[in-house]
Design an enzyme around this catalytic site. Structure first.
Site, PDB file in Angstrom:
ATOM      1  N   SER A  19      44.689  42.217  51.489  1.00 51.00           N
ATOM      2  CA  SER A  19      45.871  41.559  51.858  1.00 51.00           C
ATOM      3  C   SER A  19      46.719  42.329  53.044  1.00 51.00           C
ATOM      4  O   SER A  19      47.160  41.364  53.886  1.00 51.00           O
ATOM      5  CB  SER A  19      46.825  41.287  50.858  1.00 51.00           C
ATOM      6  OG  SER A  19      46.096  40.678  49.704  1.00 51.00           O
ATOM      7  N   LYS A  68      50.379  38.752  37.714  1.00 53.67           N
ATOM      8  CA  LYS A  68      50.890  36.889  37.823  1.00 53.67           C
ATOM      9  C   LYS A  68      51.564  36.381  36.980  1.00 53.67           C
ATOM     10  O   LYS A  68      52.372  35.595  36.991  1.00 53.67           O
ATOM     11  CB  LYS A  68      49.593  36.381  38.048  1.00 53.67           C
ATOM     12  CG  LYS A  68      48.860  37.051  39.504  1.00 53.67           C
ATOM     13  CD  LYS A  68      47.814  35.954  39.862  1.00 53.67           C
ATOM     14  CE  LYS A  68      47.128  36.670  41.214  1.00 53.67           C
ATOM     15  NZ  LYS A  68      46.026  35.772  41.579  1.00 53.67           N
ATOM     16  N   ASP A 104      47.223  30.330  44.828  1.00 54.50           N
ATOM     17  CA  ASP A 104      45.837  30.185  44.663  1.00 54.50           C
ATOM     18  C   ASP A 104      45.051  28.711  44.568  1.00 54.50           C
ATOM     19  O   ASP A 104      44.015  28.841  44.913  1.00 54.50           O
ATOM     20  CB  ASP A 104      45.816  30.893  43.230  1.00 54.50           C
ATOM     21  CG  ASP A 104      46.077  32.526  43.315  1.00 54.50           C
ATOM     22  OD1 ASP A 104      45.579  33.032  44.489  1.00 54.50           O
ATOM     23  OD2 ASP A 104      46.520  33.224  42.447  1.00 54.50           O
ATOM     24  N   GLY A 128      33.996  30.939  33.087  1.00 57.19           N
ATOM     25  CA  GLY A 128      35.320  31.744  32.900  1.00 57.19           C
ATOM     26  C   GLY A 128      36.814  30.903  32.761  1.00 57.19           C
ATOM     27  O   GLY A 128      36.793  29.758  33.044  1.00 57.19           O
ATOM     28  N   GLY A 130      39.820  32.816  32.653  1.00 59.72           N
ATOM     29  CA  GLY A 130      40.986  33.729  32.965  1.00 59.72           C
ATOM     30  C   GLY A 130      42.006  33.219  33.893  1.00 59.72           C
ATOM     31  O   GLY A 130      41.995  32.024  34.283  1.00 59.72           O
ATOM     32  N   ALA A 132      42.299  33.241  37.580  1.00 61.58           N
ATOM     33  CA  ALA A 132      41.830  32.753  38.422  1.00 61.58           C
ATOM     34  C   ALA A 132      41.080  31.235  38.020  1.00 61.58           C
ATOM     35  O   ALA A 132      41.628  30.121  38.810  1.00 61.58           O
ATOM     36  CB  ALA A 132      40.771  33.393  39.252  1.00 61.58           C
ATOM     37  N   ARG A 153      33.281  33.000  27.366  1.00 64.00           N
ATOM     38  CA  ARG A 153      32.893  33.856  26.324  1.00 64.00           C
ATOM     39  C   ARG A 153      34.153  33.479  24.995  1.00 64.00           C
ATOM     40  O   ARG A 153      33.389  33.404  23.954  1.00 64.00           O
ATOM     41  CB  ARG A 153      32.944  35.220  26.683  1.00 64.00           C
ATOM     42  CG  ARG A 153      32.546  36.370  25.773  1.00 64.00           C
ATOM     43  CD  ARG A 153      32.534  37.574  26.085  1.00 64.00           C
ATOM     44  NE  ARG A 153      34.097  38.164  27.050  1.00 64.00           N
ATOM     45  CZ  ARG A 153      34.093  39.160  27.484  1.00 64.00           C
ATOM     46  NH1 ARG A 153      33.120  40.001  27.835  1.00 64.00           N
ATOM     47  NH2 ARG A 153      35.209  39.789  28.028  1.00 64.00           N
TER      48      ARG A 153
HETATM   49  P1  NAP Z   1      40.759  37.567  34.487  1.00 65.65           P
HETATM   50  O1  NAP Z   1      42.077  36.717  34.108  1.00 65.65           O
HETATM   51  O2  NAP Z   1      40.682  38.910  33.613  1.00 65.65           O
HETATM   52  O3  NAP Z   1      39.409  36.531  33.364  1.00 65.65           O
HETATM   53  C1  NAP Z   1      38.397  37.026  33.448  1.00 65.65           C
HETATM   54  C2  NAP Z   1      37.363  35.684  33.030  1.00 65.65           C
HETATM   55  O4  NAP Z   1      36.080  36.506  32.880  1.00 65.65           O
HETATM   56  C3  NAP Z   1      37.646  35.514  31.434  1.00 65.65           C
HETATM   57  O5  NAP Z   1      37.502  34.135  31.312  1.00 65.65           O
HETATM   58  C4  NAP Z   1      36.614  36.559  30.676  1.00 65.65           C
HETATM   59  O6  NAP Z   1      36.213  36.016  29.458  1.00 65.65           O
HETATM   60  C5  NAP Z   1      35.406  36.405  31.775  1.00 65.65           C
HETATM   61  N1  NAP Z   1      34.742  37.742  31.594  1.00 65.65           N
HETATM   62  C6  NAP Z   1      35.082  38.991  31.998  1.00 65.65           C
HETATM   63  N2  NAP Z   1      34.050  39.659  31.791  1.00 65.65           N
HETATM   64  C7  NAP Z   1      32.970  39.228  30.999  1.00 65.65           C
HETATM   65  C8  NAP Z   1      31.945  39.434  30.534  1.00 65.65           C
HETATM   66  N3  NAP Z   1      31.379  40.635  30.555  1.00 65.65           N
HETATM   67  N4  NAP Z   1      30.922  38.483  30.106  1.00 65.65           N
HETATM   68  C9  NAP Z   1      31.302  37.378  29.944  1.00 65.65           C
HETATM   69  N5  NAP Z   1      32.707  36.677  30.566  1.00 65.65           N
HETATM   70  C10 NAP Z   1      33.397  37.762  31.054  1.00 65.65           C
HETATM   71  O7  NAP Z   1      40.454  37.815  35.785  1.00 65.65           O
HETATM   72  P2  NAP Z   1      40.688  36.870  36.769  1.00 65.65           P
HETATM   73  O8  NAP Z   1      42.135  37.024  37.607  1.00 65.65           O
HETATM   74  O9  NAP Z   1      40.540  35.391  36.565  1.00 65.65           O
HETATM   75  O10 NAP Z   1      39.614  37.112  37.994  1.00 65.65           O
HETATM   76  C11 NAP Z   1      38.254  37.017  37.946  1.00 65.65           C
HETATM   77  C12 NAP Z   1      37.321  37.597  39.166  1.00 65.65           C
HETATM   78  O11 NAP Z   1      37.668  36.805  40.178  1.00 65.65           O
HETATM   79  C13 NAP Z   1      37.687  38.958  39.415  1.00 65.65           C
HETATM   80  O12 NAP Z   1      36.615  39.524  39.878  1.00 65.65           O
HETATM   81  C14 NAP Z   1      38.577  38.840  40.682  1.00 65.65           C
HETATM   82  O13 NAP Z   1      38.580  39.969  41.580  1.00 65.65           O
HETATM   83  C15 NAP Z   1      38.248  37.611  41.251  1.00 65.65           C
HETATM   84  N6  NAP Z   1      39.277  36.685  42.126  1.00 65.65           N
HETATM   85  C16 NAP Z   1      39.130  36.525  43.370  1.00 65.65           C
HETATM   86  C17 NAP Z   1      40.025  35.705  43.883  1.00 65.65           C
HETATM   87  C18 NAP Z   1      39.838  35.335  45.315  1.00 65.65           C
HETATM   88  O14 NAP Z   1      40.713  35.029  45.987  1.00 65.65           O
HETATM   89  N7  NAP Z   1      38.530  35.127  45.957  1.00 65.65           N
HETATM   90  C19 NAP Z   1      41.346  35.462  43.273  1.00 65.65           C
HETATM   91  C20 NAP Z   1      41.301  35.775  42.005  1.00 65.65           C
HETATM   92  C21 NAP Z   1      40.546  36.592  41.442  1.00 65.65           C
HETATM   93  P3  NAP Z   1      37.184  36.327  28.065  1.00 65.65           P
HETATM   94  O15 NAP Z   1      38.238  35.127  28.183  1.00 65.65           O
HETATM   95  O16 NAP Z   1      36.231  36.006  27.170  1.00 65.65           O
HETATM   96  O17 NAP Z   1      37.515  37.610  28.205  1.00 65.65           O
END
Ligand code: NAP
Length: 279
Positions: A19, A68, A104, A128, A130, A132, A153
């Protein structure tokens, strides 16, 4: 004394954030006196950070994991986007009044548009549920997706998200085959979740595959999609487009978002190739 207006991204961890590069490039390009830095702020330190922003007159800040949701209770006002998406990634300081916003969902849709894609009438599958995924799914509903299947999951999380719009959102597990009529497959599961090409088996070749991860720039899922001749897009575009929207919100300056995004793609190209980056 530095007279430039202070902006930051806060998060924990934050050291590899892209950023500062994105926002300082925009400030330079638009000839605006802003200086944008990255600050490691833990959840426990968040109230102190809010105090500092007011005391020291920071112009605003972006927030990434894990802040967030916490910010919803700490700002003075929320924009309709912050309310709709239920999360805040951008805060502007209007003379001591902190306005929470979310870029976002719109950033993701702008990235889609860049590739000639849209949520309208699409059959979307999201891996997923979570933070994002929540923004992307709510944006898909708002932009008129025909159906969104959410595979996760933790089943309870999927079910509670899908209850928001039961007419459009459908809960599924990660082990079931993905709906064959998927037009847009979006992965939000971090690399540790090892989503690979096996999920693509019953999808049509004209389904676009978007992985919001960008380190590595080509995930196993994207490599497999490319091998099958499908459009494969990584998360750099989402990162860039949420940043251009945030910069416009901070500064009140309007500029050509697409043109600026193009410049930022060039600026980040070598860094994202190296693979060690985060928002
Ligand atoms: P988060 O809120 O922690 O959500 C993670 C999601 O992935 C949840 O649904 C979780 O499932 C699942 N997950 C995590 N580990 C897993 C595993 N080993 N097996 C199966 N499912 C798994 O994270 P987030 O903020 O959504 O971010 C997710 C990813 O996107 C990160 O890598 C982040 O860096 C990336 N991201 C990119 C951008 C961009 O601008 N490109 C923006 C935001 C995020 P559960 O519900 O079962 O825990």
């Amino acid at each position: 004394m530095d007279e430039r207006n202070k902006l930051a991204v806060i998060g924990d961890p934050i050291s590899h954030s892209l950023s500062p590069l994105l926002h300082n490039t925009m400030a330079r390009e638009l000839n605006l006196p802003y200086d944008y830095t990255a600050r490691r702020v833990t959840v426990e330190q968040l109230p102190d950070w809010i105090h500092t922003v007011r005391q020291e007159g920071w112009s605003g800040f972006n927030a990434t994991m894990p802040h967030k949701l916490h910010l919803l209770d700490l700002v003075d006002e929320k924009t309709p986007e912050a309310v709709y998406f239920g999360a805040i990634n951008t805060v502007r300081n209007d003379n001591g009044r902190l306005i929470g916003h979310n870029t976002d969902g719109d950033g993701f849709a702008n990235m889609l548009a860049e590739h000639g894609l849209t949520f309208r009438d699409a059959h979307v599958t999201v891996l997923g549920a979570g933070g994002a995924a929540g923004a992307i799914i709510r944006k898909a509903v708002r932009d008129g997706a025909a159906a969104v299947t959410v595979c996760n999951r933790t089943v309870e999380k999927t079910q509670s998200l899908c209850m928001e719009h039961p007419d459009v959102l459908h809960a599924a597990t990660l082990d079931a085959p993905l709906p064959e009529d998927t037009n847009l497959l979006i992965n939000t599961i971090p690399i540790e979740g090892s989503v690979g090409g096996d999920v693509l088996v019953n999808l049509r070749r004209d389904c676009a595959v978007i992985d919001i991860l960008y380190a590595p720039p080509k995930t196993p899922l994207l490599l497999a999609a490319e091998e099958r001749g499908m459009l494969a897009v990584n998360g750099v575009g989402m990162l860039i487009h949420q940043a251009t929207l945030a910069f416009a919100f901070f500064t009140g300056v309007s500029f050509d978002q697409l043109e600026m995004a193009r410049l930022l793609y060039k600026t980040t190209c070598n860094l994202t190739k190296s693979g060690v980056v985060s928002s």
